[in-house]
Design a protein around this motif. Structure first.
Motif, PDB file in Angstrom:
ATOM      1  N   GLY A 112       9.773  -5.111  27.185  1.00  0.00           N
ATOM      2  CA  GLY A 112       9.970  -6.300  26.376  1.00  0.00           C
ATOM      3  C   GLY A 112      10.834  -6.001  25.161  1.00  0.00           C
ATOM      4  O   GLY A 112      11.369  -4.896  25.015  1.00  0.00           O
ATOM      5  N   LEU A 113      10.988  -6.969  24.288  1.00  0.00           N
ATOM      6  CA  LEU A 113      11.763  -6.782  23.065  1.00  0.00           C
ATOM      7  C   LEU A 113      10.876  -6.090  22.038  1.00  0.00           C
ATOM      8  O   LEU A 113       9.826  -6.608  21.666  1.00  0.00           O
ATOM      9  N   CYS A 114      11.305  -4.920  21.581  1.00  0.00           N
ATOM     10  CA  CYS A 114      10.461  -4.152  20.669  1.00  0.00           C
ATOM     11  C   CYS A 114      11.301  -3.225  19.802  1.00  0.00           C
ATOM     12  O   CYS A 114      12.458  -2.927  20.117  1.00  0.00           O
ATOM     13  N   PHE A 115      10.708  -2.794  18.715  1.00  0.00           N
ATOM     14  CA  PHE A 115      11.311  -1.811  17.827  1.00  0.00           C
ATOM     15  C   PHE A 115      10.671  -0.451  18.098  1.00  0.00           C
ATOM     16  O   PHE A 115       9.622  -0.351  18.752  1.00  0.00           O
ATOM     17  N   SER A 116      11.285   0.594  17.555  1.00  0.00           N
ATOM     18  CA  SER A 116      10.633   1.901  17.579  1.00  0.00           C
ATOM     19  C   SER A 116       9.397   1.836  16.690  1.00  0.00           C
ATOM     20  O   SER A 116       9.272   0.941  15.843  1.00  0.00           O
ATOM     21  N   ASP A 117       8.493   2.786  16.877  1.00  0.00           N
ATOM     22  CA  ASP A 117       7.271   2.800  16.066  1.00  0.00           C
ATOM     23  C   ASP A 117       7.601   2.900  14.579  1.00  0.00           C
ATOM     24  O   ASP A 117       6.945   2.265  13.739  1.00  0.00           O
ATOM     25  N   GLU A 118       8.637   3.685  14.239  1.00  0.00           N
ATOM     26  CA  GLU A 118       9.004   3.870  12.838  1.00  0.00           C
ATOM     27  C   GLU A 118       9.493   2.557  12.227  1.00  0.00           C
ATOM     28  O   GLU A 118       9.072   2.184  11.116  1.00  0.00           O
ATOM     29  N   TYR A 119      10.365   1.875  12.942  1.00  0.00           N
ATOM     30  CA  TYR A 119      10.913   0.647  12.387  1.00  0.00           C
ATOM     31  C   TYR A 119       9.889  -0.489  12.394  1.00  0.00           C
ATOM     32  O   TYR A 119       9.894  -1.336  11.497  1.00  0.00           O
ATOM     33  N   PHE A 120       9.007  -0.510  13.375  1.00  0.00           N
ATOM     34  CA  PHE A 120       7.978  -1.547  13.378  1.00  0.00           C
ATOM     35  C   PHE A 120       7.031  -1.346  12.197  1.00  0.00           C
ATOM     36  O   PHE A 120       6.647  -2.307  11.525  1.00  0.00           O
ATOM     37  N   LYS A 121       6.673  -0.097  11.925  1.00  0.00           N
ATOM     38  CA  LYS A 121       5.833   0.185  10.764  1.00  0.00           C
ATOM     39  C   LYS A 121       6.557  -0.184   9.477  1.00  0.00           C
ATOM     40  O   LYS A 121       5.971  -0.748   8.542  1.00  0.00           O
ATOM     41  N   PHE A 122       7.852   0.100   9.427  1.00  0.00           N
ATOM     42  CA  PHE A 122       8.660  -0.259   8.261  1.00  0.00           C
ATOM     43  C   PHE A 122       8.658  -1.765   8.039  1.00  0.00           C
ATOM     44  O   PHE A 122       8.515  -2.251   6.911  1.00  0.00           O
ATOM     45  N   ILE A 123       8.815  -2.547   9.119  1.00  0.00           N
ATOM     46  CA  ILE A 123       8.809  -4.012   9.023  1.00  0.00           C
ATOM     47  C   ILE A 123       7.475  -4.506   8.469  1.00  0.00           C
ATOM     48  O   ILE A 123       7.431  -5.367   7.589  1.00  0.00           O
ATOM     49  N   LEU A 124       6.379  -3.957   8.982  1.00  0.00           N
ATOM     50  CA  LEU A 124       5.060  -4.375   8.505  1.00  0.00           C
ATOM     51  C   LEU A 124       4.879  -4.072   7.020  1.00  0.00           C
ATOM     52  O   LEU A 124       4.368  -4.905   6.261  1.00  0.00           O
ATOM     53  N   GLU A 125       5.311  -2.884   6.610  1.00  0.00           N
ATOM     54  CA  GLU A 125       5.179  -2.502   5.198  1.00  0.00           C
ATOM     55  C   GLU A 125       6.099  -3.330   4.315  1.00  0.00           C
ATOM     56  O   GLU A 125       5.740  -3.694   3.186  1.00  0.00           O
ATOM     57  N   LEU A 126       7.284  -3.644   4.824  1.00  0.00           N
ATOM     58  CA  LEU A 126       8.229  -4.444   4.049  1.00  0.00           C
ATOM     59  C   LEU A 126       7.709  -5.869   3.868  1.00  0.00           C
ATOM     60  O   LEU A 126       7.857  -6.471   2.800  1.00  0.00           O
ATOM     61  N   LYS A 127       7.061  -6.415   4.903  1.00  0.00           N
ATOM     62  CA  LYS A 127       6.459  -7.742   4.772  1.00  0.00           C
ATOM     63  C   LYS A 127       5.350  -7.739   3.726  1.00  0.00           C
ATOM     64  O   LYS A 127       5.253  -8.660   2.905  1.00  0.00           O
ATOM     65  N   LYS A 128       4.512  -6.701   3.751  1.00  0.00           N
ATOM     66  CA  LYS A 128       3.455  -6.595   2.747  1.00  0.00           C
ATOM     67  C   LYS A 128       4.051  -6.530   1.340  1.00  0.00           C
ATOM     68  O   LYS A 128       3.555  -7.162   0.404  1.00  0.00           O
ATOM     69  N   PHE A 129       5.124  -5.762   1.216  1.00  0.00           N
ATOM     70  CA  PHE A 129       5.799  -5.639  -0.081  1.00  0.00           C
ATOM     71  C   PHE A 129       6.322  -6.990  -0.544  1.00  0.00           C
ATOM     72  O   PHE A 129       6.153  -7.378  -1.709  1.00  0.00           O
ATOM     73  N   ASN A 130       6.960  -7.725   0.367  1.00  0.00           N
ATOM     74  CA  ASN A 130       7.515  -9.031   0.004  1.00  0.00           C
ATOM     75  C   ASN A 130       6.435 -10.014  -0.437  1.00  0.00           C
ATOM     76  O   ASN A 130       6.612 -10.766  -1.396  1.00  0.00           O
ATOM     77  N   PHE A 131       5.314 -10.018   0.266  1.00  0.00           N
ATOM     78  CA  PHE A 131       4.232 -10.933  -0.121  1.00  0.00           C
ATOM     79  C   PHE A 131       3.655 -10.555  -1.484  1.00  0.00           C
ATOM     80  O   PHE A 131       3.397 -11.420  -2.317  1.00  0.00           O
ATOM     81  N   ALA A 132       3.455  -9.269  -1.690  1.00  0.00           N
ATOM     82  CA  ALA A 132       2.837  -8.828  -2.936  1.00  0.00           C
ATOM     83  C   ALA A 132       3.753  -9.008  -4.139  1.00  0.00           C
ATOM     84  O   ALA A 132       3.296  -9.383  -5.224  1.00  0.00           O
ATOM     85  N   ASN A 133       5.041  -8.768  -3.941  1.00  0.00           N
ATOM     86  CA  ASN A 133       5.955  -8.720  -5.078  1.00  0.00           C
ATOM     87  C   ASN A 133       6.881  -9.928  -5.196  1.00  0.00           C
ATOM     88  O   ASN A 133       7.482 -10.128  -6.258  1.00  0.00           O
ATOM     89  N   ILE A 134       6.993 -10.714  -4.119  1.00  0.00           N
ATOM     90  CA  ILE A 134       7.926 -11.850  -4.153  1.00  0.00           C
ATOM     91  C   ILE A 134       7.194 -13.166  -3.906  1.00  0.00           C
ATOM     92  O   ILE A 134       7.098 -14.012  -4.798  1.00  0.00           O
ATOM     93  N   TYR A 135       6.662 -13.355  -2.699  1.00  0.00           N
ATOM     94  CA  TYR A 135       6.122 -14.656  -2.302  1.00  0.00           C
ATOM     95  C   TYR A 135       4.917 -15.071  -3.133  1.00  0.00           C
ATOM     96  O   TYR A 135       4.667 -16.275  -3.300  1.00  0.00           O
ATOM     97  N   ASN A 136       4.169 -14.099  -3.653  1.00  0.00           N
ATOM     98  CA  ASN A 136       3.004 -14.414  -4.483  1.00  0.00           C
ATOM     99  C   ASN A 136       3.286 -14.268  -5.978  1.00  0.00           C
ATOM    100  O   ASN A 136       2.355 -14.243  -6.785  1.00  0.00           O
ATOM    101  N   HIS A 137       4.557 -14.176  -6.327  1.00  0.00           N
ATOM    102  CA  HIS A 137       4.934 -14.041  -7.738  1.00  0.00           C
ATOM    103  C   HIS A 137       4.565 -15.313  -8.500  1.00  0.00           C
ATOM    104  O   HIS A 137       4.611 -16.419  -7.961  1.00  0.00           O
ATOM    105  N   TRP A 138       4.198 -15.159  -9.766  1.00  0.00           N
ATOM    106  CA  TRP A 138       3.714 -16.302 -10.546  1.00  0.00           C
ATOM    107  C   TRP A 138       4.764 -17.395 -10.696  1.00  0.00           C
ATOM    108  O   TRP A 138       4.425 -18.582 -10.753  1.00  0.00           O
ATOM    109  N   ARG A 139       6.042 -17.006 -10.709  1.00  0.00           N
ATOM    110  CA  ARG A 139       7.092 -18.027 -10.849  1.00  0.00           C
ATOM    111  C   ARG A 139       7.160 -18.908  -9.598  1.00  0.00           C
ATOM    112  O   ARG A 139       7.388 -20.115  -9.692  1.00  0.00           O
TER     113      ARG A 139
END
Length: 428
Positions: A287-314
């Motif tokens: 199927g369509l998939c990333f390597s384990d390294e890049y999939f883990k990177f995507i998951l961590e990057l999403k967490k970063f975006n939610f914590a630091n961008i999407y949930n920002h007080w502004r």
């Protein structure tokens, strides 16, 4: 591997072909048309008003005064670019992938996901708090394509877009918020309106699956770039981002390419590397998939975006601002239901000229509404006069249907138009 999916592309040799190009109503032909079915869908979406309005709809950051912040239209173009690149390399139908990508967000609400959440909250959740969302933009993109958006035919009659099944399916199945590896298309064709939740049913074609992943690839890095432009991300966040890259991809080799000046993600490099990794790792069997390294990177990057961008007080303040605008417009239109039933929407909204003109036209085009002309003391069939060959979608005499009518009308607004209408309502 290049052309690894060639035997599975959506074309005349594919067993799904007849269903994929099926339209609910046969589309008029031209004697000199040189386009394929999917190319026609691409241009029909391109010429639709819903697509044009995407240039003034929020992606993440409201951007009326900053030409370099990503709007919903730019995001769509990013997705189309990523999807067509992947499809072409893998041997899939690039035209189908491009058509799905161009239309995937035409049902998005004003003010981005804040607006979507607000509209969903305004609908009556009879099944309780944990009930499926009643307004979700993937389904709304399909709804707009099927019932709302129109184009003039050669006789200058407004007709629905009437897209192919494969494109319509791709619109409602494009949700990239669910983190999945090994995405494969489903085998059977289904009634698309039986889907109750976004993201859990896979697309009917491999091309639809490509768009689903392209949506994720397109927004991750760009959201960080825009956050930097608005000074949302501080130095501590930069260090955290560097740690994410180092721990998942390594500071040398692949990881180093994703960083710019040792601080933030380089959007173009990130998109390129994600595309390459996906193309190298995917196969019809896996199927369509990333390597384990890049999939883990995507998951961590999403967490970063939610914590630091999407949930920002502004952005939280922006959500409050946009919710107030949408609720005010909704409440105003709910209050005039009796006037609408009597064909007097224009009279009720005479102090809001922009809201009046566009909402009454919406009612004429999509509901069983006939305006009452006081000077003539009669009802007028403006739908025929305006040459709208559109189905009646809403019943203004039914409370639930009228509420849906108002919700859908608001969902089509741009950010700027919603603000202008709000100004009309509260100004004296």
């Amino acid at each position: 591997m290049q052309n690894a999916f060639l035997d599975y592309r959506c074309d005349e040799k594919n067993e799904k072909w007849e269903q994929a190009i099926k339209r609910e109503i046969p589309l008029y032909g031209r004697n000199n048309d040189i386009r394929t079915d999917f190319e026609r869908d691409y241009t029909r979406i391109l010429h639709s008003e819903a697509f044009r309005r995407l240039k003034h709809k929020t992606q993440v950051f409201y951007a009326p005064h900053n030409d370099h912040i990503c709007t919903r239209m730019e995001h769509v173009m990013h997705v189309a670019s990523v999807a067509s690149t992947i499809a072409k390399y893998l041997g899939l139908n690039e035209q189908l992938a491009s058509a799905i990508a161009m239309g995937h967000d035409i049902g998005h609400a004003p003010f981005g996901h804040h607006g979507e959440d607000c509209l969903n909250g305004l609908l009556d959740q009879k099944e309780g708090h944990n009930a499926p969302k009643k307004f979700w933009h993937e389904r709304n993109s399909l709804f707009f394509a099927d019932y709302i958006e129109t184009l003039q035919d050669p006789n200058e009659v407004e007709q629905p877009l009437n897209l192919t099944y494969a494109v319509r399916d791709g619109l409602i199945c494009h949700c990239g918020e669910i983190d999945q590896q090994g995405i494969k298309p489903r085998k059977e064709a289904i009634d698309l309106y039986t889907m109750k939740r976004p993201g859990f049913i896979q697309p009917f074609t491999w091309e639809g699956c490509v768009v689903k992943i392209a949506d994720k690839i397109a927004y991750l890095g760009r959201d960080i770039e825009d956050a930097r432009a608005y000074h949302i991300i501080d130095m501590a966040s930069y260090r955290q981002l560097r740690e994410i890259v180092g721990s998942t991809l390594g500071f040398e080799g692949k990881g180093a390419r994703a960083l710019r000046s040792g601080k933030a993600v380089n959007t173009t490099v990130l998109i390129n590397d994600l595309i390459v990794d996906l193309c190298e790792q995917s196969s019809p069997e896996k199927g369509l998939c990333f390597s384990d390294e890049y999939f883990k990177f995507i998951l961590e990057l999403k967490k970063f975006n939610f914590a630091n961008i999407y949930n920002h007080w502004r952005l939280a303040e922006f959500a409050t601002y946009s919710e107030n605008i949408i609720k005010t417009i909704f409440t105003t239109l709910q209050r005039i239901k009796v006037y609408v039933e009597n064909g007097r929407a224009a009279q009720a909204l005479r102090y809001c000229p922009k809201l009046c003109a566009t909402f009454e036209d919406w009612l004429i085009k999509h509901a069983n509404y006939r305006p009452f002309i006081t000077e003539r003391h009669c009802f007028v069939d403006k739908k025929a006069a305006l040459r709208y060959n559109t189905p009646q979608v809403f019943d203004v005499y039914d409370n639930e249907s009228y509420t849906k009518c108002v919700i859908e009308y608001i969902s089509g607004m741009t950010d700027q138009f919603a603000i202008e209408v709000y100004g009309e309502i509260i100004s004296f």
